[in-house]
Motif scaffolding. Structure first.
Motif: not given
Length: 204
Positions: A127-132
């Motif tokens: 996955q990418g750079y999300t807050e979670e």
């Protein structure tokens, strides 16, 4: 011109001040919000560049530093069983984990530039750079884990997903172009028929 020159000098001075502040150890500036924001912006820019990189180039062929081999070797020697596809924050942030990571990180002081700078690290590498999906980590920790993810094939998921999307987009664009060309050709044929019919009627 003078006003512009003055503004340029002011901006230049601010940049020098920020650069100087960023070069200081964390305890030198405490919780200064301006410095924290500068750190966050720098970390985010680094994350965006890295994600674009692993999205556009097969990660297995990437070289992140001049000492990738050494970093990977030391990392797997010290963290042989650490799961890196989906990281457990406790394996990085707990007191016992910090005790184990500290000597590893310090080995690269003077070898890897800015080895202890704050860097954003993805927990789930698919996955990418999300807050979670993001935690803050020292730069050498980021390098160790991402070099391992690249070499062991875990980051291939990001590359494959992005490439699939681009291929589908290209194919859809081609189909639309073909449809448009077919419609235009059909319209031209209809116009030719009308001309022929009108010509026949005049002859009668």
């Amino acid at each position: 011109m003078e006003a512009t020159s003055g503004a340029d000098e002011l901006v230049s001075g601010e940049l020098v001040s920020v650069a100087h502040a960023l070069s200081l150890p964390a305890e030198s500036y405490g919780n200064d919000p301006d410095i924290e924001m500068a750190w966050a912006m720098r970390a985010m820019q680094h994350a965006e560049v890295y994600y674009k990189l692993i999205s556009s180039v097969d990660p297995q062929f990437l070289k992140l530093t001049k000492v990738d081999d050494q970093i990977y070797s030391e990392f797997r020697e010290n963290f042989e069983k650490l799961r890196i596809d989906v990281l457990d924050p406790e394996e990085l942030k707990s007191e016992s984990a910090k005790e184990k990571w500290r000597p590893f990180c310090l080995k690269f002081n003077g070898i890897v530039e800015d080895f202890n700078y704050g860097t954003l690290l993805r927990l789930n590498c698919s996955q990418g750079y999300t807050e979670e999906n993001t935690i803050f980590a020292p730069r050498i920790q980021f390098f160790a884990i991402e070099i391992a993810r690249n070499r062991e094939g875990y980051n291939k998921a990001v590359y494959a997903t992005v490439q699939d999307k681009e291929e589908k987009g290209a194919n859809n664009g081609g189909d639309k172009g073909a449809d448009s060309g077919g419609e235009e050709k059909g319209a031209n044929q209809e116009r030719e028929k009308e001309k022929t019919n009108k010509g026949g009627e005049k002859e009668k």
